[in-house]
Structures are given as structure tokens and as C-alpha cells.
Design a protein around this motif. Structure first.
Motif, PDB file in Angstrom:
ATOM      1  N   ARG A   1       5.567   3.110 -19.790  1.00  0.00           N
ATOM      2  CA  ARG A   1       6.933   3.513 -19.429  1.00  0.00           C
ATOM      3  C   ARG A   1       7.027   5.015 -19.221  1.00  0.00           C
ATOM      4  N   GLN A   2       6.378   5.760 -20.102  1.00  0.00           N
ATOM      5  CA  GLN A   2       6.417   7.213 -19.963  1.00  0.00           C
ATOM      6  C   GLN A   2       5.771   7.654 -18.654  1.00  0.00           C
ATOM      7  N   LEU A   3       4.625   7.053 -18.352  1.00  0.00           N
ATOM      8  CA  LEU A   3       3.917   7.409 -17.127  1.00  0.00           C
ATOM      9  C   LEU A   3       4.738   7.024 -15.900  1.00  0.00           C
ATOM     10  N   ALA A   4       5.386   5.866 -15.940  1.00  0.00           N
ATOM     11  CA  ALA A   4       6.207   5.418 -14.815  1.00  0.00           C
ATOM     12  C   ALA A   4       7.402   6.342 -14.606  1.00  0.00           C
ATOM     13  N   ALA A   5       8.077   6.701 -15.691  1.00  0.00           N
ATOM     14  CA  ALA A   5       9.254   7.580 -15.585  1.00  0.00           C
ATOM     15  C   ALA A   5       8.878   8.937 -15.015  1.00  0.00           C
ATOM     16  N   GLU A   6       7.644   9.355 -15.282  1.00  0.00           N
ATOM     17  CA  GLU A   6       7.171  10.664 -14.825  1.00  0.00           C
ATOM     18  C   GLU A   6       6.635  10.626 -13.395  1.00  0.00           C
ATOM     19  N   THR A   7       5.992   9.519 -13.021  1.00  0.00           N
ATOM     20  CA  THR A   7       5.213   9.536 -11.779  1.00  0.00           C
ATOM     21  C   THR A   7       5.548   8.453 -10.758  1.00  0.00           C
ATOM     22  N   ALA A   8       6.071   7.299 -11.178  1.00  0.00           N
ATOM     23  CA  ALA A   8       6.169   6.144 -10.276  1.00  0.00           C
ATOM     24  C   ALA A   8       7.381   6.217  -9.362  1.00  0.00           C
ATOM     25  N   GLU A   9       7.249   5.575  -8.198  1.00  0.00           N
ATOM     26  CA  GLU A   9       8.366   5.434  -7.266  1.00  0.00           C
ATOM     27  C   GLU A   9       8.823   3.971  -7.161  1.00  0.00           C
ATOM     28  N   VAL A  10       7.928   3.068  -7.533  1.00  0.00           N
ATOM     29  CA  VAL A  10       8.242   1.647  -7.663  1.00  0.00           C
ATOM     30  C   VAL A  10       7.534   1.179  -8.919  1.00  0.00           C
ATOM     31  N   ILE A  11       8.183   0.292  -9.681  1.00  0.00           N
ATOM     32  CA  ILE A  11       7.495  -0.277 -10.834  1.00  0.00           C
ATOM     33  C   ILE A  11       7.609  -1.786 -10.795  1.00  0.00           C
ATOM     34  N   PHE A  12       6.453  -2.461 -10.883  1.00  0.00           N
ATOM     35  CA  PHE A  12       6.393  -3.910 -10.986  1.00  0.00           C
ATOM     36  C   PHE A  12       6.329  -4.247 -12.470  1.00  0.00           C
ATOM     37  N   VAL A  13       7.128  -5.217 -12.916  1.00  0.00           N
ATOM     38  CA  VAL A  13       7.206  -5.490 -14.349  1.00  0.00           C
ATOM     39  C   VAL A  13       7.496  -6.965 -14.566  1.00  0.00           C
ATOM     40  N   ALA A  14       7.165  -7.454 -15.757  1.00  0.00           N
ATOM     41  CA  ALA A  14       7.403  -8.863 -16.110  1.00  0.00           C
ATOM     42  C   ALA A  14       8.486  -8.948 -17.176  1.00  0.00           C
TER      43      ALA A  14
ATOM     44  N   LEU B   1      13.221   5.697  -8.300  1.00  0.00           N
ATOM     45  CA  LEU B   1      12.268   4.724  -8.841  1.00  0.00           C
ATOM     46  C   LEU B   1      12.896   3.339  -8.706  1.00  0.00           C
ATOM     47  N   LYS B   2      12.238   2.464  -7.965  1.00  0.00           N
ATOM     48  CA  LYS B   2      12.745   1.105  -7.747  1.00  0.00           C
ATOM     49  C   LYS B   2      12.061   0.146  -8.726  1.00  0.00           C
ATOM     50  N   VAL B   3      12.860  -0.502  -9.556  1.00  0.00           N
ATOM     51  CA  VAL B   3      12.349  -1.462 -10.539  1.00  0.00           C
ATOM     52  C   VAL B   3      12.348  -2.851  -9.907  1.00  0.00           C
ATOM     53  N   MET B   4      11.157  -3.455  -9.793  1.00  0.00           N
ATOM     54  CA  MET B   4      11.018  -4.736  -9.092  1.00  0.00           C
ATOM     55  C   MET B   4      10.263  -5.746  -9.969  1.00  0.00           C
ATOM     56  N   PRO B   5      10.998  -6.501 -10.792  1.00  0.00           N
ATOM     57  CA  PRO B   5      10.339  -7.521 -11.615  1.00  0.00           C
ATOM     58  C   PRO B   5       9.693  -8.607 -10.764  1.00  0.00           C
ATOM     59  N   GLY B   6       8.652  -9.203 -11.308  1.00  0.00           N
ATOM     60  CA  GLY B   6       8.039 -10.355 -10.654  1.00  0.00           C
ATOM     61  C   GLY B   6       8.904 -11.593 -10.836  1.00  0.00           C
ATOM     62  N   ILE B   7       9.061 -12.369  -9.772  1.00  0.00           N
ATOM     63  CA  ILE B   7       9.816 -13.623  -9.818  1.00  0.00           C
ATOM     64  C   ILE B   7       8.951 -14.731  -9.206  1.00  0.00           C
ATOM     65  N   PHE B   8       8.813 -15.825  -9.933  1.00  0.00           N
ATOM     66  CA  PHE B   8       8.018 -16.978  -9.492  1.00  0.00           C
ATOM     67  C   PHE B   8       9.008 -18.081  -9.114  1.00  0.00           C
ATOM     68  N   PRO B   9       9.347 -18.208  -7.802  1.00  0.00           N
ATOM     69  CA  PRO B   9      10.388 -19.158  -7.410  1.00  0.00           C
ATOM     70  C   PRO B   9       9.821 -20.480  -6.878  1.00  0.00           C
ATOM     71  N   VAL B  10      10.313 -21.576  -7.412  1.00  0.00           N
ATOM     72  CA  VAL B  10      10.012 -22.898  -6.861  1.00  0.00           C
ATOM     73  C   VAL B  10      11.321 -23.418  -6.280  1.00  0.00           C
ATOM     74  N   VAL B  11      11.376 -23.543  -4.957  1.00  0.00           N
ATOM     75  CA  VAL B  11      12.639 -23.811  -4.261  1.00  0.00           C
ATOM     76  C   VAL B  11      12.688 -25.252  -3.776  1.00  0.00           C
ATOM     77  N   GLY B  12      13.813 -25.914  -4.045  1.00  0.00           N
ATOM     78  CA  GLY B  12      14.042 -27.266  -3.530  1.00  0.00           C
ATOM     79  C   GLY B  12      15.438 -27.372  -2.950  1.00  0.00           C
ATOM     80  N   ARG B  13      15.633 -28.327  -2.062  1.00  0.00           N
ATOM     81  CA  ARG B  13      16.980 -28.540  -1.504  1.00  0.00           C
ATOM     82  C   ARG B  13      17.948 -28.987  -2.598  1.00  0.00           C
ATOM     83  N   THR B  14      17.401 -29.666  -3.612  1.00  0.00           N
ATOM     84  CA  THR B  14      18.175 -30.031  -4.802  1.00  0.00           C
ATOM     85  C   THR B  14      17.388 -29.576  -6.024  1.00  0.00           C
ATOM     86  N   GLN B  15      18.047 -29.548  -7.189  1.00  0.00           N
ATOM     87  CA  GLN B  15      17.352 -29.190  -8.420  1.00  0.00           C
ATOM     88  C   GLN B  15      16.223 -30.172  -8.695  1.00  0.00           C
TER      89      GLN B  15
END
Length: 452
Positions: free
Chosen positions: A235-248, A276-290
Motif C-alpha cells: 500500500r505504501q509503495l502504491a500510494a507513492e508510485t502507482a497510477e493504477v492498482i489491481f487488488v482483490a 491513482l485508479k483503483v481497479m479490483p479484480g472481478i470474476f463475472p459469470v453472466v447468464g440471462r437468468t440467475q
């Protein structure tokens, strides 16, 4: 039309396509519609990049490791993780068959030299017309270290100390040339202006690098710097240096807490939180219905071999769990020299939902600790919108369950829903990765001194 005009004036979601061989689910290669040989098939990746670019994604992204992270060959033989392209080589090829989508690759600071990394990403930026991004990571496994003359990996704190200095050297080298240094004036015989070349002369604890870089200044000033660490050091390194951060993240509350923490730290370094753009990973399984979405997910879950699930969990936790009962609760885990934040995430998940080892490995078989969303285009868009509008994310790294079908599902159903809500663009606004992400053009440090 009303949505489109409104969208032009408001903050919008950023989207990355996190591409992994045959898909992110550990059993994706066994899916009937997946290309099992995708890891080394350029036409496969060209098709995926084209799908993402047509949908106006900000970038395609490739993770990497410098070794095969499985000591059990029998387990490894049941996955599609043993062979894949080196990502910078692949992105250089994709630069030729794409026009506007960003090209982000992981390159570790643990087993590389700053000069080589600076040169490669600057070259990719020129090849692509300003679309390259470097995902700066610290490698975490002993098996990788043993490919680089080491018996044991260096300590976690040392890896981050080295990474910080590595970043200083790379970004310093990217400033080797002023914007207008190259005259290429045939009449006068002057190829470049000698006062617009800068020698870095870096002398630090981990690196001594003279410079300058033998690549002109990047079309976008410098390639975009991405990071993926969520430990305290990360987190410290990202706040200091990153322009985008991928996170879970597993929960919305975790996402909000992380987002506010990272943005809050940036002011200590004199940085604008919007840079700095925070971009969490998202694993989407998409269906026309649930029901359809859950059927798609079950199809993948039923393909997980128990040995593979257990090995994945052991690797991610840093502890061999094969000696524990697979249908017993997850035990307390000792701290390791591997990734800290992911081990804690797994423990928190297991405790919160009272999971057995088997239940936990099935829970992470697709998303590996990232947020897993199984639902309709509307329900998935609802979640993305909430995270985006309520300080949980600036965008998302889409981790398709299998490829190409999982990506196509998202692009054809969720993206239009986001566009209808005015939350995602219908056309690119820039030809550079920086421009599309809404990141500032970086000033050259030497020009700043000159002005001062």
C-alpha cells in the motif's frame, strides 16, 4: 442520447481485460467451449484483444511469473498453467493488431534490471503509439528465486525496498530525453540537441545505473505504472508510485476501506488521489437468468480436480494443506515469506463463512480471492455501480471464467447495461492509455528543474 451526453461530463468506470491463457477458472481449459491450447496461440489472444477493444476497454492485462509454481508435477499436469507467452513479447505483437486499447504487462522487480525494464516498456510505448503500462510486482515464490541463482527468496521487506528503488531508476531513465530533444535536422547535421539529454547517475543501495536510456521519451510521457500489492508495504509503495492498482477484495466493506486508505495515503506524497485508479479484480459469470448463470458456474466447478483445488489453495496460502483433513475447517496458518495480503484474505474468508478446506478451494477456484459475481447483466451491473459510486473502486479488472466465451458474455450483456446507465464510454476519448484512464501527462523532472 441523453445518457451519452450526460456521461461525457461525469466520472466513468475504467475496465481492464485480465487475460489468462484459457480463462481464470482453474478448470477453464476443460470447458467444452474453451481453447485448451490458448496459452501459446497468438490468434487466440488477437481475438480476445479485438473483443475488448470493440467494447472500448481501457486495457488488456497479462500477469506473469518467471517459473512454474507447482512442485507437484501430477497436479501441474492437470492445469493449463505450465506454458504461456512471455507477456511483453506478446503485447509487442498485439500492438500491431490493435489501435487504441492499452497494453499492460507484469514484470517483476525481483529478478530483472531497471535499465532493461525501462527500455522494453519505452519501446512498447513507441510501437503502440502510447499505450503501454508496466505492472510492477515483487515475486514471492522460492521456485522463481531458484531460477535466478538463489536458493531462498529475499525477505518480504527487502523485496519492497528494492522495488521502490527499482521504480526510482526506471522512471528516472524514462526522463533521459526532453520532449523535443530529437531534431533530426539533415541540413544542419544535428540529430539531437545535446542539452536535452540527461544522465541519471543513480547510486543506491540496490542499484548503480548511469543511463541515459537509448530510447526517446515515451509518446505518453512515460508508460503507466500499475501495481498489485495490498500488504502494508504494498500500500505504501502504491500510494507513492502507482497510477493504477489491481487488488482483490471479497466484500464491499473491504473495498471501501482499501480505497479510502490508499487515496488518503497519497496526500502524504503530495499526490492527487484521482491520479491513482483503483481497479479490483472481478470474476463475472453472466447468464440471462440467475439460474443460467449458476448453471454455467457449476459446469466449471464440476471440472475441478480435488488435487488441483488443494494445490491452488496451498500455493496461495503459502502452506501445504495436504496433511490436513480436506473436509475439516481451515486451520490457523503460520506466517510465510510469500504474499501477506492474499494469505490474510483467504483466512478471513474461511473464518467469516466457516469454510472447510474443500469449500475454500472451490470458493477460490475461479477468482483466486477476487470478487466472484454470478448473475444477470443487471445484477452484475448493479454491483459494479455500487462499488464505483460509493468509494469502492474507480474501475474493474475483468477476469473471464473461460475464454473466449466468458469475455464475450460480459462484453455483449454487461457492457451495454453499463453504457445505458451512463457509467461506461461508447467511444474512446484518447489514443493513449493515459488519456483513456484520465491520468495526467507526466512532466520531465529535468524540465521542472530547468523551469525552477
Amino acid at each position: 442520447m441523453g445518457n451519452a451526453s450526460t456521461a461525457a461530463n461525469k466520472r466513468q468506470i475504467k475496465l481492464g481485460a485480465f487475460l489468462m491463457e484459457t480463462g481464470h477458472h482453474i478448470a477453464a481449459w476443460r470447458h467444452p467451449d474453451a481453447l485448451a491450447s490458448g496459452g501459446l496461440d497468438f490468434s487466440h489472444y488477437a481475438e480476445l484483444a479485438a473483443i475488448a477493444e470493440r467494447a472500448k476497454f481501457d486495457a488488456v492485462f497479462f500477469a506473469d511469473n518467471v517459473g512454474i509454481n507447482e512442485s507437484n508435477v501430477n497436479v501441474l499436469s492437470r492445469t493449463a498453467r505450465a506454458d504461456h507467452f512471455e507477456p511483453l513479447t506478446l503485447l509487442s505483437a498485439l500492438a500491431v493488431v490493435t489501435k487504441q486499447i492499452g497494453l499492460i504487462a507484469t514484470v517483476s522487480t525481483s529478478f530483472n534490471e531497471p535499465f532493461n525494464v525501462a527500455r522494453k516498456f519505452a519501446s512498447l510505448d513507441h510501437l503502440s503509439g502510447g499505450r503501454s503500462g508496466w505492472n510492477m510486482v515483487t515475486s514471492s515464490t522460492e521456485l522463481e528465486a531458484q531460477n535466478f541463482n538463489l536458493e531462498k527468496h529475499t525477505a518480504h521487506a527487502t523485496r519492497y525496498e528494492r522495488a521502490r528503488e527499482f521504480h526510482q531508476v526506471v522512471t528516472g531513465l524514462w526522463d533521459s530525453w526532453d520532449e523535443d530533444a530529437f531534431l533530426r535536422d539533415k541540413e544542419s547535421g544535428r540529430y539531437f540537441a545535446s542539452d536535452k539529454l540527461h544522465v541519471l547517475n543513480h547510486h543506491g543501495k540496490h542499484f548503480q545505473v548511469r543511463g541515459p536510456l537509448n530510447v526517446a521519451r515515451s509518446p505518453q510521457g512515460s508508460p503507466v505504472v500499475v501495481q498489485a500489492g495490498a500488504s502494508e508495504a504494498g500500500r505504501q509503495l502504491a500510494a507513492e508510485t502507482a497510477e493504477v492498482i489491481f487488488v482483490a477484495h471479497q466484500t464491499f466493506e473491504e473495498a471501501q476501506a482499501f480505497y479510502r486508505d490508499i487515496k488518503g495515503r497519497m496526500t502524504r506524497f503530495g499526490r492527487d488521489p484521482d491520479h491513482l485508479k483503483v481497479m479490483p479484480g472481478i470474476f463475472p459469470v453472466v447468464g440471462r437468468t440467475q439460474e443460467e448463470a449458476e448453471e454455467k458456474f457449476d459446469t466449471l466447478q464440476n471440472l475441478v480436480h480435488p488435487e488441483v483445488g488443494l494445490a491452488l489453495l496451498s500455493k496461495m496460502s503459502g502452506v501445504d494443506l495436504s496433511r490436513f483433513p480436506v473436509d475439516g475447517l481451515v486451520p490457523e496458518l503460520p506466517e510465510t515469506n510469500g504474499g501477506k495480503s492474499r494469505q490474510q484474505l483467504l483466512l478471513d474468508l474461511a473464518r467469516r463463512d466457516n469454510l472447510t478446506i474443500r469449500q475454500l478451494y472451490l470458493r477460490i477456484a475461479g477468482a483466486r480471492g477476487h470478487q466472484q459475481v454470478v448473475g444477470t447483466p443487471k445484477s452484475i451491473a448493479d454491483q459494479l455501480q455500487q462499488w464505483f459510486e460509493e468509494d469502492g473502486a474507480d474501475g474493474f479488472n475483468i477476469m473471464s471464467p473461460w475464454l473466449p466465451g466468458g469475455l464475450t458474455d460480459f462484453v455483449e450483456s454487461v457492457v451495454p447495461e453499463l453504457q445505458r446507465r451512463g457509467l461506461f464510454r461508447s467511444e474512446y476519448t484518447s489514443n493513449t492509455l493515459r488519456g483513456n484512464l484520465g491520468l495526467p501527462y507526466p512532466a520531465n523532472r529535468y524540465e521542472q528543474r530547468h523551469v525552477a
